[in-house]
Each structure stands twice: as C-alpha cells, then as structure tokens.
Design a protein around this motif. Structure first.
Motif, PDB file in Angstrom:
ATOM      1  N   LEU A 130       0.795  -1.234   0.000  1.00  0.00           N
ATOM      2  CA  LEU A 130       0.000   0.000   0.000  1.00  0.00           C
ATOM      3  C   LEU A 130       0.828   1.285   0.000  1.00  0.00           C
ATOM      4  N   PRO A 131       1.850   1.427   0.852  1.00  0.00           N
ATOM      5  CA  PRO A 131       2.625   2.682   0.805  1.00  0.00           C
ATOM      6  C   PRO A 131       3.265   2.937  -0.556  1.00  0.00           C
ATOM      7  N   ALA A 132       3.842   1.894  -1.157  1.00  0.00           N
ATOM      8  CA  ALA A 132       4.460   2.062  -2.476  1.00  0.00           C
ATOM      9  C   ALA A 132       3.413   2.400  -3.525  1.00  0.00           C
ATOM     10  N   MET A 133       2.258   1.762  -3.455  1.00  0.00           N
ATOM     11  CA  MET A 133       1.183   2.054  -4.395  1.00  0.00           C
ATOM     12  C   MET A 133       0.677   3.481  -4.206  1.00  0.00           C
ATOM     13  N   GLY A 134       0.580   3.910  -2.949  1.00  0.00           N
ATOM     14  CA  GLY A 134       0.130   5.264  -2.674  1.00  0.00           C
ATOM     15  C   GLY A 134       1.057   6.310  -3.258  1.00  0.00           C
ATOM     16  N   LEU A 184      -1.508  -1.104  10.507  1.00  0.00           N
ATOM     17  CA  LEU A 184      -0.222  -1.455  11.113  1.00  0.00           C
ATOM     18  C   LEU A 184       0.877  -1.598  10.058  1.00  0.00           C
ATOM     19  N   VAL A 185       0.576  -2.291   8.958  1.00  0.00           N
ATOM     20  CA  VAL A 185       1.600  -2.514   7.938  1.00  0.00           C
ATOM     21  C   VAL A 185       2.037  -1.184   7.319  1.00  0.00           C
ATOM     22  N   VAL A 186       1.083  -0.268   7.131  1.00  0.00           N
ATOM     23  CA  VAL A 186       1.426   1.063   6.615  1.00  0.00           C
ATOM     24  C   VAL A 186       2.222   1.840   7.656  1.00  0.00           C
ATOM     25  N   LEU A 245      -1.380  -3.239  23.323  1.00  0.00           N
ATOM     26  CA  LEU A 245       0.076  -3.397  23.344  1.00  0.00           C
ATOM     27  C   LEU A 245       0.721  -2.715  22.133  1.00  0.00           C
ATOM     28  N   MET A 246      -0.018  -2.610  21.048  1.00  0.00           N
ATOM     29  CA  MET A 246       0.515  -1.930  19.863  1.00  0.00           C
ATOM     30  C   MET A 246       0.739  -0.438  20.094  1.00  0.00           C
ATOM     31  N   LEU A 247       0.119   0.099  21.130  1.00  0.00           N
ATOM     32  CA  LEU A 247       0.359   1.502  21.467  1.00  0.00           C
ATOM     33  C   LEU A 247       1.814   1.734  21.856  1.00  0.00           C
ATOM     34  N   ARG A 248       2.526   0.667  22.203  1.00  0.00           N
ATOM     35  CA  ARG A 248       3.934   0.769  22.579  1.00  0.00           C
ATOM     36  C   ARG A 248       4.855   0.810  21.358  1.00  0.00           C
ATOM     37  N   ILE A 249       4.295   0.590  20.168  1.00  0.00           N
ATOM     38  CA  ILE A 249       5.107   0.584  18.946  1.00  0.00           C
ATOM     39  C   ILE A 249       5.360   2.033  18.528  1.00  0.00           C
ATOM     40  N   GLU A 250       6.548   2.513  18.821  1.00  0.00           N
ATOM     41  CA  GLU A 250       6.917   3.903  18.534  1.00  0.00           C
ATOM     42  C   GLU A 250       8.293   3.932  17.876  1.00  0.00           C
ATOM     43  N   PRO A 251       8.641   5.035  17.230  1.00  0.00           N
ATOM     44  CA  PRO A 251       9.982   5.138  16.628  1.00  0.00           C
ATOM     45  C   PRO A 251      11.074   4.857  17.652  1.00  0.00           C
ATOM     46  N   GLY A 252      12.027   4.024  17.280  1.00  0.00           N
ATOM     47  CA  GLY A 252      13.142   3.714  18.158  1.00  0.00           C
ATOM     48  C   GLY A 252      13.011   2.412  18.918  1.00  0.00           C
ATOM     49  N   VAL A 253      11.788   1.851  19.008  1.00  0.00           N
ATOM     50  CA  VAL A 253      11.619   0.588  19.737  1.00  0.00           C
ATOM     51  C   VAL A 253      11.979  -0.572  18.815  1.00  0.00           C
ATOM     52  N   THR A 259       5.866   3.712   7.120  1.00  0.00           N
ATOM     53  CA  THR A 259       5.938   5.170   7.005  1.00  0.00           C
ATOM     54  C   THR A 259       6.446   5.854   8.270  1.00  0.00           C
ATOM     55  N   VAL A 260       6.236   5.253   9.421  1.00  0.00           N
ATOM     56  CA  VAL A 260       6.647   5.885  10.679  1.00  0.00           C
ATOM     57  C   VAL A 260       7.923   5.256  11.230  1.00  0.00           C
ATOM     58  N   LEU A 261       8.023   3.928  11.201  1.00  0.00           N
ATOM     59  CA  LEU A 261       9.189   3.258  11.770  1.00  0.00           C
ATOM     60  C   LEU A 261      10.261   2.948  10.733  1.00  0.00           C
ATOM     61  N   GLY A 262       9.960   3.154   9.459  1.00  0.00           N
ATOM     62  CA  GLY A 262      10.963   2.951   8.425  1.00  0.00           C
ATOM     63  C   GLY A 262      11.226   1.511   8.058  1.00  0.00           C
ATOM     64  N   TYR A 263      10.298   0.590   8.350  1.00  0.00           N
ATOM     65  CA  TYR A 263      10.471  -0.806   7.959  1.00  0.00           C
ATOM     66  C   TYR A 263      10.430  -0.914   6.438  1.00  0.00           C
ATOM     67  N   SER A 264      11.144  -1.890   5.902  1.00  0.00           N
ATOM     68  CA  SER A 264      10.996  -2.211   4.491  1.00  0.00           C
ATOM     69  C   SER A 264       9.654  -2.917   4.306  1.00  0.00           C
ATOM     70  N   ALA A 265       9.199  -3.015   3.058  1.00  0.00           N
ATOM     71  CA  ALA A 265       7.940  -3.703   2.797  1.00  0.00           C
ATOM     72  C   ALA A 265       8.011  -5.160   3.250  1.00  0.00           C
ATOM     73  N   LEU A 266       9.171  -5.784   3.039  1.00  0.00           N
ATOM     74  CA  LEU A 266       9.342  -7.179   3.429  1.00  0.00           C
ATOM     75  C   LEU A 266       9.156  -7.365   4.932  1.00  0.00           C
ATOM     76  N   TRP A 267       9.851  -6.551   5.724  1.00  0.00           N
ATOM     77  CA  TRP A 267       9.791  -6.727   7.174  1.00  0.00           C
ATOM     78  C   TRP A 267       8.473  -6.250   7.770  1.00  0.00           C
TER      79      TRP A 267
END
Length: 489
Positions: A38-42, A291-293, A350-358, A297-305
C-alpha cells in the motif's frame, strides 16, 4: 453430477486438491501482498488515505455482496465452470491492476478482482465437498486448509520482496501464471458437479440491493474523511446505502429463495456468533491494514519486514487452531470466545507501545503474539458455533453467511474507523499525524474486540440449543470449515 467419488490419497485426489488450493491460494496471497504494497502504491499512484481505503475496499465490496449469490450460481451452472470463470476473471482483473496508470483504473481493477474472488472462493470448497467420498471430505478439506495457509504465510515475504526489489506491480502479475496452471489442472482433472434439485430463481434483486447498500455506505464514509459529513455527496451516498439495505432486508424477508434468509437469525447463538464476527473482524481488519502502513511510514520498515511482522499470528493459527477447536468442543464456545476477543483487545493496546526507536522484539512481537493467541481462541469456536446452530443440511449456507458478515464488517470498518481516528488526506505520509491517528484507531479496535467478548459471554451461554431450520435451499458451494465436511450438503 458424476457418481464416481474421489478417494483421498489417489493421484486424482492430489490433482483436485492442487487446483482448488491454487485457486483459493491465489486470492489469499493477493489479499496479503496488497496490504504490504500500500505505501508504495500510494506514492506511485498519488493516493491519499481515501485512495488506500478504496484499494482495499474496492475488492472487499463485491466479494462481500456477491459471495452468497455465487454459491447458488455454482449449484445451478456447475461448480467447476463457475470456479474456472472466477479464476480467469481474477487473472484478467490482475492484468488491469498490473498496468493501472492511475488510481481510478486501479480501483476498477480491484472491483473486478472482487467479483472474480466471489466466484472462485466458495467454488473451491464446493468442489471438494461434492467430488470426494463422504468419508474422505474431512481429510481433503484439512489438506486444502494447510495448503492455502501456506499462501497466507508466504504472502508477506513474497509481496515484500517484490515491492522492495522491483515494483508493486509484480504482485498482481504473479497471479497470471498461477491462474493459468489452475485452469489447466481444473479442466483436465476436476469433475463437474451441480445440484440437480436446485429450484427457484437466483436472488438477483438481493445481490443488487446488497451491493448498492454497501457501496453507498462505503463511498459516504470514505468521502467524509476529506469533505465532512455535511458534504452533499456524502449525505446522498449514506442515504442511498441505508435505504438500499433496508429494502434488501424486506426483499429477503419476502423472497422464496433469499440469499440471506432472515429465519437463520432466529437462533440466539447464531446471531450472537455473527455479532461477535462483526466487531472482531471489523477491529482486526482496520488495525492490520493500518499497522503494515504504520511500520513502513513511521518506523521505516521495508515492505518485506513490515509484512513479515504479522507472521507470528499466522504461525499461531496454524499450530494451535486445532487444539482450540477441540477445547471448545469439550467446554463449549462461551469461555473461549470471551477470552479470545479479550486477548485481541489487549494485543491492540500493546501496539500503542510501537513507537519510533523501539525494537521489533520488545514492542511489535509481544503485540502480534497476544493478538494471534486471541485469534486462535476465537476463530475455531466461532466457526463451530455458527455451524452447530442450524440443521446439518444448512451448515454450508450458515458458513457462507458468516463469511459474508466477516467481509462486510471489514469493509465498513476500513471505511469508517480511519475517519473516526483522524486519519484522512495525506496524513499517512506525516509520521506525527499518522502516529496520533494510529493510536486512536487502536483504541477503537480494542473497544470493538472487548465488546465482542461481552457479546460472546451474553449470547453464548452454555445451554442446550435446538438448531433452527431456516427452510432454505442449501448451497453446497458455501460449505467451508472442516467441521462441516462429514455432513452431506
């Protein structure tokens, strides 16, 4: 239909399993990899949040509205024929998505994919149900479940790899060779079956009204994200949707052969299980979509990860669903279906704990693990409850109704929750804005699944329940879960 039933373990059985698993697996794989892309398509199609919602919902809309009708179509015209048409249709639509020059063409292609998915999805299980000998159907569907689950497991890796190393367009192109092999095997090795006793007209009016109602609500909710609820088109769309669904209910009530017979909801357990389905699948569909987006876009994961981050959920479902179903058989569905949505609610929080740097291990893994355990405790008991609430010969139709309810819930939730959470316009490209909206969406999903736990506790009390006979022609094409396979459709 042929009198020669297929025996499990024979060469012919393996060919039939290969054809049905490939066809269904293609649709399952496509759904998984599109989320990852989705991010790449967007970026490539210049799509805002509404555009991303439509890429998902343009597929879900016809699938939700037409999947019940397609079961009746297969019964009358031949299940192999409808299955092959669905696979070819899906492949042609995938070509349109592959070459889509803009968002509008992509959405059109996704709508056509949804029609193809509605034709092929129930047909694959109907072929197994009617082609295999009664004593071998359970094993056949068990093998089918394992093979199609592989598609869900490898989807994130395949999709992520294609997006990262090439182009998101390759995820749609991948469907073409799969479809070709599926059609060739099906035409050569799969017997044709149909229900010679099927009577009455197809419920075309019901299908049109259901599609119109769902489309009106979807358009209104998505458009409201950028234009507010005071916008004229938003108001008209929502009004059309509400009126069409109200008329749909009346048409189904009066029809001699409704695709959604109202009488099936007379059983409190069946109704309760479907209400749990609405809130659980609504919350799950939205949270995983975002979550996948978010991870990209926020944590900088690759599409694969980003796609692979949800793999623990799939592994848990594969490993433990059988045990969960057995436990529900022994103690009843009330406790598992109360605990399951509760765990899902905790997983979203628990997903609320997913922030940049974790790190993934400290934040993402615990959340998706708890969410996966919640799904394990919920899905198998829910399926068993749906099937045990009606007479045996209506089990296939009951499963189809629940499938349509789940997909409709996801459709509406993906349209409504982002606007309620404040995720609109280009906010998914703004890490700060998207983080705030993502947190709001998680709270909404957590509240929905918690409501599912309450609904399960109230409606699924462990008491003797007489299955309700809905006086409706059975549609073998919708028989799905393993629990139903020992029954004649």
């Amino acid at each position: 239909m042929t009198d020669e039933r297929i025996t499990f373990g024979t060469s012919r059985a393996r060919w039939v399993l290969a054809a049905t698993a490939l066809g269904s697996g293609m649709a399952f794989l496509d759904g998984t990899v599109v989320n990852v892309a989705l991010p790449a398509m967007g970026d490539d199609l210049d799509a805002d949040v509404a555009g991303l919602q439509w890429i998902i919902n343009a597929y879900m809309l016809p699938l939700s509205a037409l999947i019940l009708l397609s079961g009746s179509l297969g019964d009358r015209l031949g299940r192999r024929r409808v299955f092959v048409v669905g696979v070819i249709w899906f492949a042609i639509a995938s070509v349109i998505c592959t070459v889509a020059p803009n968002l509008e063409v992509m959405i059109a292609g996704r709508v056509l994919q949804g029609v193809g998915g509605a034709l092929l999805t129930p047909g694959s299980l109907a072929i197994l149900q009617t082609s295999f000998a009664p004593g071998d159907r359970g094993r056949a569907v068990g093998a089918w479940s394992g093979l199609t689950s592989v598609a869900a497991a490898v989807g994130p890796f395949v999709g992520g790899s294609l997006v990262d190393s090439g182009s998101w367009r390759l995820i749609f192109l991948l469907n073409i060779p799969i479809a070709l092999v599926t059609v060739l095997i099906t035409l050569r090795h799969v017997p044709e079956t149909r229900d010679e006793t099927a009577t009455g007209k197809l419920d075309i009016a019901g299908a049109v009204l259901a599609t119109t109602g769902l489309a009106g609500l979807t358009l209104g909710l998505i458009r409201a994200g950028d234009h507010s609820f005071g916008d004229a088109l938003v108001l008209v769309s929502l009004a059309v949707g509400v009126v069409a669904l109200a008329v749909f209910v009346e048409v189904e009530r009066r029809s001699s052969h409704p695709m959604l017979p109202p009488g099936i909801f007379a059983n409190i357990r069946f109704t309760g299980a479907n209400l749990v389905t609405v809130v659980v699948y609504g919350g799950l569909g939205t949270a995983t979509f975002l979550l996948v987006v978010y991870l990209q876009t926020v944590l900088g994961y690759s599409a694969l990860w980003a796609g692979a981050s949800l793999l623990p959920m799939t592994v848990l479902m594969l490993a433990l669903s059988g045990y969960a179903g057995g436990l529900a058989d022994r103690i009843g569905p009330r406790i598992p279906m109360t605990v399951g949505p509760s765990l899902m609610s905790v997983g979203f929080l628990l997903m609320l704990r997913i922030e940049p740097g974790v790190s993934y291990v400290n934040a993402v893994l615990p959340a998706v693990t708890v969410l996966g355990l919640g799904l394990v405790a919920t899905v198998a008991p829910l399926t068993a409850t749906v099937l045990s609430s009606v007479d045996d010969h209506h089990a296939g139709m009951a499963s189809g109704v629940n499938n349509a309810v789940a997909r409709s819930a996801q459709l509406m939730a993906v349209a409504a929750i982002p606007i309620a959470a404040g995720i609109t316009g280009d906010s998914y490209r703004d890490p700060v804005a998207f983080s705030n909206g993502f947190a709001n969406a998680l709270w909404i999903s957590a509240a929905m699944t918690a409501a599912g736990a309450v609904l399960a506790w109230v409606t699924l009390a462990d008491r003797a329940v007489r299955p309700v006979d809905v006086h409706h022609h059975p549609h073998c094409a919708l028989t799905a879960p393993p629990y139903a396979q020992s029954r004649e459709s």
